[in-house]
Design an enzyme around this catalytic site. Structure first.
Site, PDB file in Angstrom:
ATOM      1  N   ASP A 322      29.594   6.852 -10.954  1.00 10.32           N
ATOM      2  CA  ASP A 322      28.552   7.790 -11.393  1.00 10.32           C
ATOM      3  C   ASP A 322      27.190   7.106 -11.336  1.00 10.32           C
ATOM      4  OD1 ASP A 322      27.994  10.479 -12.930  1.00 10.32           O
ATOM      5  OD2 ASP A 322      26.865   8.912 -13.988  1.00 10.32           O
ATOM      6  N   LEU A 323      26.164   7.823 -10.867  1.00  9.73           N
ATOM      7  CA  LEU A 323      24.799   7.299 -10.806  1.00  9.73           C
ATOM      8  C   LEU A 323      24.081   7.705 -12.093  1.00  9.73           C
ATOM      9  CD1 LEU A 323      23.883   8.185  -7.106  1.00  9.73           C
ATOM     10  CD2 LEU A 323      25.312   6.343  -7.990  1.00  9.73           C
ATOM     11  N   ASP A 365      26.017  13.581  -8.222  1.00 12.91           N
ATOM     12  CA  ASP A 365      25.747  12.134  -8.144  1.00 12.91           C
ATOM     13  C   ASP A 365      27.003  11.317  -8.432  1.00 12.91           C
ATOM     14  OD1 ASP A 365      26.049  12.596 -10.821  1.00 12.91           O
ATOM     15  OD2 ASP A 365      24.002  12.083 -11.389  1.00 12.91           O
TER      16      ASP A 365
END
Length: 447
Positions: A322-323, A365
């Site tokens: 995950d960003l 994302d």
């Protein structure tokens, strides 16, 4: 050029209609090519088909009474655009079987219109150049046979030359012996493979048809031809054909077993170049499996590949990525920069893992990776940490105000676990990372 392509498309639809109706006897497949207002006229007095339902009833009562598929030859095809998207066409249909004597070929005329990205058959009219027609015959089902004796005495090469003027593809014939020695080929086939004449064709491929087939397709072609037990037996296959310059093209190959004038068993085929259609289909299939922004696998493709590998591998690692605070990249720098960052992450993942590993975008994302066939998990942990560090460096250089980091949660095991369970466990670990301290990786063994 556009009209030529539409002409070809109308001819393809007509050929598909005849093949489904008379060879495959596929009623649903035939009906999907007819327009809702379909109207057909046969040669017998009062013989009309006024709807798709009536056509289905006709197929049940006529076509399926035959013991074997109805064989036919299409000749003298012509088409003309009547109005935008509306075409009229005509051709001659003649039987390839010896049925009734003294009967003539059937003249078919048809109308098409363009609807929902395809051509539909609106009208069908059949006529026959003879004075009597039996009660109950539907002309589309009665393909008349020529008187056989005289035709059988003609040289097959001569007939191939005549047919070559009206057939949409190349004609190729070979003896049913080892390697299928070349018997006949028309000019259109020579053009397809890039040869000027028969001598050049024989020299290039050592006189054997099998050498003209792509090596990866030869087994399938051999098996298909091995199934031709008796004269008149037919086959249909798609395969690649080699060209003189070393390239290859895809062809739709339809042929039948026959007897040459010298008494030897042969197979004669019509080959139509379908390279453009195959390429278009391949592009569509790739598009369906690929994330349009980043170019890596999409979620559906990635998860399907993982589920397949889970049945075959003994040791694996699954990680969700995950960003963190990625929304700030879009808000501060714009969505075009956000897209550039996502593409950069996809590039990092693709370069860091093998082609046999599964790298895909979950959506938004989030990304995921699946690695199998490793001996020690320690190098994988180090690789994941390098990715976290590389992402942090990239963010500081290009999008420093966003403060985005990379968080990971993953599980590894050597025992079979359903993919849904893997995903649930990895997602739980990722949630813990994001809740406690972002920008790190946590992996858990399932042993």
């Amino acid at each position: 050029m556009r009209k030529e392509k539409e002409h070809e498309s109308v001819e393809e639809v007509l050929r598909t209609f005849l093949h489904r109706c008379f060879t495959q006897r596929d009623i649903p497949g035939t009906l999907e090519l007819l327009s809702p207002g379909f109207f057909g006229v046969g040669v017998w007095e009062g013989e009309r088909v006024l709807s798709k339902e009536a056509f289905a009833q006709m197929m049940h009562s006529k076509v399926f009474q035959k013991k074997s598929p109805i064989s036919y030859t299409i000749a003298d095809f012509g088409a003309r655009e009547r109005a935008a998207g509306c075409w009229d066409c005509s051709c001659m249909l003649s039987s390839e079987q010896e049925q009734e004597e003294n009967s003539a070929p059937v003249r078919l005329t048809a109308g098409f219109h363009w609807e929902n990205d395809r051509y539909l058959l609106d009208t069908l009219h059949l006529s026959q150049g003879r004075t009597t027609v039996r009660t109950g015959d539907f002309a589309a089902l009665q393909f008349a046979a020529r008187e056989g004796g005289k035709e059988r005495r003609q040289d097959l090469r001569e007939r191939m030359e005549l047919l070559g003027q009206v057939m949409p593809g190349g004609i190729l014939g070979g003896y049913l012996e080892e390697g299928f020695p070349l018997y006949v080929a028309n000019q259109r086939f020579l053009d397809m493979v890039g040869c000027k004449n028969l001598r050049e064709l024989e020299d290039e491929f050592q006189g054997l048809i099998i050498n003209m087939i792509h090596p990866q397709d030869r087994k399938r072609v051999r098996e298909e031809l091995a199934g031709l037990r008796w004269p008149g037996d037919q086959y249909e296959i798609q395969h690649r054909l080699k060209r003189k310059d070393g390239s290859s093209l895809w062809v739709h190959n339809i042929g039948r077993r026959t007897v040459a004038v010298d008494g030897q068993d042969t197979v004669v085929s019509v080959l139509v170049d379908i390279s453009r259609q195959v390429h278009s289909r391949a592009c569509l299939e790739r598009a369906a499996l690929t994330d349009p922004l980043t170019g890596i696998r999409n979620r559906k493709s990635g998860e399907a590949c993982i589920q397949q590998q889970l049945q075959q591998v003994s040791r694996y690692l699954f990680v969700i990525i995950d960003l963190d605070r990625f929304k700030h990249v879009n808000d501060i720098y714009g969505h075009d920069q956000g897209d550039a960052a996502l593409c950069a992450v996809a590039g990092m993942l693709r370069r860091s893992f093998r082609k046999t590993d599964v790298v895909y975008r979950l959506g938004g994302d989030e990304f995921a990776i699946f690695v199998s066939g490793w001996d020690d998990v320690a190098p994988l942990k180090s690789k994941l940490q390098r990715l976290i560090d590389s992402y942090r460096t990239m963010m500081e250089e290009k999008w420093p105000e966003a403060g985005s980091t990379l968080s990971m949660g993953g599980v590894y095991s050597s025992r079979p676990v359903p993919f849904q369970e893997l995903y649930r466990l990895a997602d739980q670990l990722l949630y813990q990372v994001k809740k406690s301290q972002k920008g790190r990786c946590v992996l858990k063994s399932l042993e």
